[in-house]
Design an enzyme around this catalytic site. Structure first.
Site, mmCIF file in Angstrom:
data_model
loop_
_atom_site.group_PDB
_atom_site.id
_atom_site.type_symbol
_atom_site.label_atom_id
_atom_site.label_comp_id
_atom_site.label_asym_id
_atom_site.label_seq_id
_atom_site.Cartn_x
_atom_site.Cartn_y
_atom_site.Cartn_z
ATOM 1 N N ASP A 87 31.915 55.007 60.975
ATOM 2 C CA ASP A 87 33.150 55.681 61.377
ATOM 3 C C ASP A 87 34.013 54.578 61.992
ATOM 4 O O ASP A 87 33.674 54.042 63.058
ATOM 5 C CB ASP A 87 32.801 56.776 62.408
ATOM 6 C CG ASP A 87 34.060 57.428 62.967
ATOM 7 O OD1 ASP A 87 35.164 56.905 62.734
ATOM 8 O OD2 ASP A 87 33.918 58.463 63.645
ATOM 9 N N LYS A 142 47.237 48.900 49.216
ATOM 10 C CA LYS A 142 48.381 49.655 49.708
ATOM 11 C C LYS A 142 47.971 51.093 50.018
ATOM 12 O O LYS A 142 46.944 51.511 49.508
ATOM 13 C CB LYS A 142 49.529 49.602 48.694
ATOM 14 C CG LYS A 142 49.317 50.509 47.457
ATOM 15 C CD LYS A 142 50.460 50.402 46.510
ATOM 16 C CE LYS A 142 51.375 51.569 46.533
ATOM 17 N NZ LYS A 142 50.884 52.795 45.867
ATOM 18 N N HIS A 172 48.401 46.099 42.497
ATOM 19 C CA HIS A 172 47.557 45.998 41.298
ATOM 20 C C HIS A 172 48.354 45.692 40.032
ATOM 21 O O HIS A 172 47.799 45.255 39.041
ATOM 22 C CB HIS A 172 46.663 47.242 41.138
ATOM 23 C CG HIS A 172 47.356 48.441 40.576
ATOM 24 N ND1 HIS A 172 48.116 49.288 41.332
ATOM 25 C CD2 HIS A 172 47.410 48.949 39.316
ATOM 26 C CE1 HIS A 172 48.599 50.252 40.573
ATOM 27 N NE2 HIS A 172 48.183 50.077 39.338
ATOM 28 N N ASP A 229 56.230 54.640 47.092
ATOM 29 C CA ASP A 229 54.979 54.562 46.333
ATOM 30 C C ASP A 229 55.068 53.563 45.174
ATOM 31 O O ASP A 229 54.086 52.902 44.853
ATOM 32 C CB ASP A 229 54.655 55.968 45.789
ATOM 33 C CG ASP A 229 53.299 56.032 45.111
ATOM 34 O OD1 ASP A 229 52.346 55.422 45.640
ATOM 35 O OD2 ASP A 229 53.183 56.686 44.058
ATOM 36 N N HIS A 234 55.340 47.850 43.235
ATOM 37 C CA HIS A 234 55.187 47.469 41.825
ATOM 38 C C HIS A 234 56.518 47.082 41.168
ATOM 39 O O HIS A 234 56.617 46.064 40.491
ATOM 40 C CB HIS A 234 54.561 48.618 41.028
ATOM 41 C CG HIS A 234 53.324 49.189 41.661
ATOM 42 N ND1 HIS A 234 52.373 48.397 42.262
ATOM 43 C CD2 HIS A 234 52.868 50.462 41.776
ATOM 44 C CE1 HIS A 234 51.395 49.168 42.717
ATOM 45 N NE2 HIS A 234 51.673 50.420 42.447
HETATM 46 C C1 BG6 Z 1 49.850 53.546 42.430
HETATM 47 C C2 BG6 Z 1 50.640 54.725 42.891
HETATM 48 O O1 BG6 Z 1 50.102 52.429 43.237
HETATM 49 O O2 BG6 Z 1 50.200 53.240 41.093
HETATM 50 C C3 BG6 Z 1 50.426 55.929 41.979
HETATM 51 O O3 BG6 Z 1 50.246 55.069 44.217
HETATM 52 C C4 BG6 Z 1 50.692 55.558 40.549
HETATM 53 O O4 BG6 Z 1 51.257 57.015 42.367
HETATM 54 C C5 BG6 Z 1 49.942 54.292 40.165
HETATM 55 O O5 BG6 Z 1 50.277 56.635 39.728
HETATM 56 C C6 BG6 Z 1 50.347 53.803 38.796
HETATM 57 O O6 BG6 Z 1 49.507 52.757 38.401
HETATM 58 P P1 BG6 Z 1 49.248 52.466 36.864
HETATM 59 O O7 BG6 Z 1 48.398 51.248 36.845
HETATM 60 O O8 BG6 Z 1 48.576 53.695 36.291
HETATM 61 O O9 BG6 Z 1 50.588 52.261 36.256
#
Ligand code: BG6
Length: 483
Positions: A87, A142, A172, A229, A234
């Site tokens: 925890d 994130k 990512h 988000d 991204h």
């Molecule tokens: C995430 C978001 O970072 O990326 C999500 O929190 C989103 O809401 C996702 O669906 C999209 O990632 P990918 O790789 O599927 O384009």
């Protein structure tokens, strides 16, 4: 300090990301012999599991989320896994965690994918239990805050325990093969760079469209919305890679120095340069889907769609708008960057509006990131014939499908790359603190503009390209979104 970690400590080891991405990625790296035989993986979370039950749990996740043909050596992989319940709010629990981690031969890599509210307590626990020494690096998933202030707060807490060269902030999208290929396209080919500027590019479009809705992420998503988000991270990373100056070499400092300059050159967005939307009921691929508020179960003004006309105030991009749009429940899943060049300065065939099939629409470069990985350059070509009624031209695509061009190499998901880079200590594809803060600074200003103008999210039916005002945002400049 350079080392390859031989202990990997996963916080949030029973969470969704771990099941869908982290465990399958590690298993794939293991199957391909890319993990040192000494690497031990210690999972931790609140769940009351031991090594055996965590291995069972991981087996279930791998069977669900990994293609059967990639699971060959799953049994041996599972033997690398251990588990220690924790925890994170209880500092004394970290003593047992440190015991479970033991003394790494080379070093420790920590991957934190927990609720941001636990970050500070976790860092404090790591410090108290001696898990932050010079041979420990930390990866942070994130969301890292909800605005500049909270992000600074988290960054300060982490900086208290780790220097920047041992902090790996994950976006990512940077782990995606095609995103990295953007750098190869721009900087390993001579023909793009001389044209990559305001003199030759009219505008750029970046689209990240998803068909999924809330996906059960009720608690998180409603407090975030599409701007925080997707745009804050991204989309701005994609924009930075498209717009940055050539780095002097492909290394973490050079690449990130150039990206941050772009992020800091983003102009404040005006109220009429953004659109917020929220999906209502509709249909995706012919299947009826509920609206956002229906899925959420309560009224909400959270945006699930954003379109922005962005400007980069520097010499290279003066007067070149970057149209960004992202949303959930759009007609299909696509991430792409579209570079629209300017028309030829003088058409010998009759100019852009010529009739008789001889118009010369500008060239367009489409970089498909997902689901199809391809690069398409549209060129003008002469339609074969004797031209008795005048010469005719047509746009033809020069198309590179990456899947065909590179049929041999294994396609890897982003987290395979990022986890390996974390274990081995290469920061090039991770986001530096100054980048994150420049991103938040710009996004916070958009939120302020929204708040000041009381800009409500406009409804759009699921399965459409967002509110009609998003189409108008581009069309009033004579631009059509690429579809
Ligand atoms: C995430 C978001 O970072 O990326 C999500 O929190 C989103 O809401 C996702 O669906 C999209 O990632 P990918 O790789 O599927 O384009």
């Amino acid at each position: 300090m350079s080392f390859t970690a031989d202990r990997l400590l996963l916080f949030g080891a029973t969470g969704d990301l771990s099941q869908r991405m982290l465990l399958p990625s590690l298993c794939a790296l293991h199957a391909d012999g890319l993990l040192s035989p000494d690497l031990q993986i210690i999972g931790t979370a609140r769940s009351d599991l031991d090594d055996a039950s965590f291995r069972n749990f991981a087996r279930g996740a791998l069977e669900k989320f990994m293609p059967a043909d990639r699971r060959g050596s799953m049994g041996v992989f599972l033997n690398r896994l251990h588990f220690q319940p924790l925890d994170a709010t209880q500092t004394e629990h970290f003593g047992n965690l440190a015991k479970a981690v033991g003394t790494p031969g080379q070093g420790l890599a920590i991957f934190l994918s927990t609720a941001p509210s636990l970050f500070e307590a976790t860092i404090a626990g790591l410090v108290a239990s001696g898990l932050t020494g010079p041979t420990t690096r930390i990866g942070l998933e994130k969301p890292l805050g909800t605005d500049l202030t909270s992000s600074r707060h988290i960054n300060d807490a982490v900086a208290h325990a780790f220097p920047e060269d041992r902090i790996f902030r994950i976006d990512h999208y940077l782990g995606k093969e095609t995103v990295q290929n953007l750098l190869a396209l721009r900087f390993a080919n001579i023909m793009f760079e001389p044209l990559w500027n305001a003199a030759h590019i009219d505008h750029v479009q970046i689209t990240v469209a998803e068909t999924v809705g809330l996906e059960g992420r009720v608690g998180f998503y409603d407090g975030a919305g599409a701007l925080r988000d997707m745009v804050q991270n991204h989309m701005l990373q994609l924009l930075a890679l498209v717009a940055m100056e050539p780095p002097s070499s492909y290394n973490a400092t050079a690449v990130r120095d150039e990206k941050v300059k772009v992020l800091r050159s983003l102009r404040r967005v005006a109220a009429d340069e953004t659109v917020r939307g929220q999906y209502g009921e509709g249909a995706i691929s012919g299947k009826a889907v509920p609206g956002y508020v229906g899925e959420l179960g309560q009224p909400s003004d959270t945006e699930t769609f954003v379109a922005i006309k962005a400007h980069i105030d520097n010499w290279r991009w003066h007067g070149v708008p970057f149209y960004l749009r992202t949303g959930k429940r759009l007609p299909h899943r696509v991430t792409e960057i579209v570079v629209n060049f300017r028309p030829v300065p003088h058409s010998i065939f009759g100019g852009p509006n010529a009739t008789g099939g001889a118009s010369t629409p500008p060239n367009q470069l489409v970089i498909g990131i997902q689901p199809e990985e391809n690069i398409t350059l549209s060129l003008m070509a002469k339609v074969p014939g004797l031209d008795r009624e005048g010469l005719r031209l047509r746009r033809v695509p020069l198309n590179i499908a990456m899947a065909d061009a590179f049929a041999g190499p294994q396609r890897r998901i982003a987290y395979e790359r990022l986890l390996l880079d974390l274990i081995e200590g290469d920061q090039t594809l991770f986001v530096r603190r100054d980048e994150v803060e420049a991103q938040w600074d710009w996004v916070d200003a958009i939120r302020s503009v929204w708040d000041a103008g009381g800009l409500a999210a406009r409804p759009y039916p699921s399965g459409t390209w967002g509110p009609t005002s998003a189409i108008a945002l581009a069309e009033r400049d004579g631009v059509t979104w690429h579809e």
